[in-house]
Design an enzyme around this catalytic site. Sequence first.
Site, PDB file in Angstrom:
ATOM      1  N   SER A  15      -5.346  13.072  -1.144  1.00 57.88           N
ATOM      2  CA  SER A  15      -5.610  13.155   0.115  1.00 57.88           C
ATOM      3  C   SER A  15      -7.056  13.202   0.377  1.00 57.88           C
ATOM      4  O   SER A  15      -7.371  13.220   1.578  1.00 57.88           O
ATOM      5  CB  SER A  15      -4.895  13.970   0.967  1.00 57.88           C
ATOM      6  OG  SER A  15      -4.621  15.275   0.693  1.00 57.88           O
ATOM      7  N   GLY A  20      -3.534   8.498   1.562  1.00 53.22           N
ATOM      8  CA  GLY A  20      -3.312   9.935   1.698  1.00 53.22           C
ATOM      9  C   GLY A  20      -4.233  10.625   2.557  1.00 53.22           C
ATOM     10  O   GLY A  20      -3.803  11.478   3.532  1.00 53.22           O
ATOM     11  N   SER A 141       5.542   1.736  -3.292  1.00 53.96           N
ATOM     12  CA  SER A 141       4.944   0.681  -3.092  1.00 53.96           C
ATOM     13  C   SER A 141       6.069  -0.444  -3.064  1.00 53.96           C
ATOM     14  O   SER A 141       7.226  -0.427  -3.537  1.00 53.96           O
ATOM     15  CB  SER A 141       4.079   0.298  -4.224  1.00 53.96           C
ATOM     16  OG  SER A 141       3.704  -1.055  -4.176  1.00 53.96           O
ATOM     17  N   TYR A 154       2.777   0.354 -13.544  1.00 50.95           N
ATOM     18  CA  TYR A 154       3.085   0.907 -12.255  1.00 50.95           C
ATOM     19  C   TYR A 154       4.214   0.731 -11.358  1.00 50.95           C
ATOM     20  O   TYR A 154       4.905   1.827 -10.935  1.00 50.95           O
ATOM     21  CB  TYR A 154       1.711   0.602 -11.457  1.00 50.95           C
ATOM     22  CG  TYR A 154       1.554   0.922 -10.022  1.00 50.95           C
ATOM     23  CD1 TYR A 154       1.196   2.001  -9.651  1.00 50.95           C
ATOM     24  CD2 TYR A 154       1.905  -0.239  -9.223  1.00 50.95           C
ATOM     25  CE1 TYR A 154       1.044   2.247  -8.282  1.00 50.95           C
ATOM     26  CE2 TYR A 154       1.761   0.126  -7.750  1.00 50.95           C
ATOM     27  CZ  TYR A 154       1.456   1.431  -7.076  1.00 50.95           C
ATOM     28  OH  TYR A 154       1.528   1.720  -5.814  1.00 50.95           O
TER      29      TYR A 154
END
Length: 264
Positions: A15, A20, A141, A154
């Site tokens: 973050s 984030g 995602s 990914y």
Amino acid sequence: MDLHLTNKLALITGSTKGIGKAIAIEMAREGTNVIINGRRQTDVERVVNEIKSMFPDTNPQGAAIDIADEESRDKLFKQFPAVDILVNNMGIFEPMEYWDIDDATWERFFRVNVLAGNALAKFYMPKMLTQDFGRVIFIASEEAIMPSGEMPQYSMTKTMNLSLAKSLSKLTVATHVTVNTIMPGSTLTEGVQKMLEDMYGGTDIPEAAWEADFMKNHRSRSQIQRLIRPEEVGRFTAFVASPDASSFSGEALRVDGGLVPTIF
């Protein structure tokens, strides 16, 4: 709109920047005491100070820890033995040709993008169940359900996030603990900005047109035809983390600008 998040304690991994950081800011805006996580102490302190300046009534704290490392996670658990909200945002991505991906790379992406978040959920969920309130959110995602082929290592991990969250939600039946996944589409983070610079920096396309050209030629299915802004994902995540979001769990929630062309 009051999301009833005042004085809740939220750990948002990864973050110090991007999505984030945007999540942490939007949750702090709602009165949440956020834990900022990143690997570098200076980055963590910078964001903690920024949030404290923006929202002085909250108590942001820092956790400069590599959560992909088991030993470091133990330090995190000692520093913060319980949280109300866990946002598993931290992850790595990189466009790669399938033929160039070796086993070590597959394993690294699995360790960072899946196992780290799983370890945090496994530690914090029992305490959430004991207090009968908690939120576990995985930031995935659109690649989880619509792999582009640009980075298969990914995409694999993001699909795993969906499956893991669904499985964990089964452990929360008849409680006020929920587990969900949020799937942002292409978002204008620092990493994506660098990608645009790498793609267009040596071309005759002016910088002001990079985003539109990228969407037209690389994300043509997007309905909004622009990159999502991190704060848009942050605001949605704050709602999903709130007590008001009590009627769904085990869900894969899309914030993709209409990029995924299917109803389900």
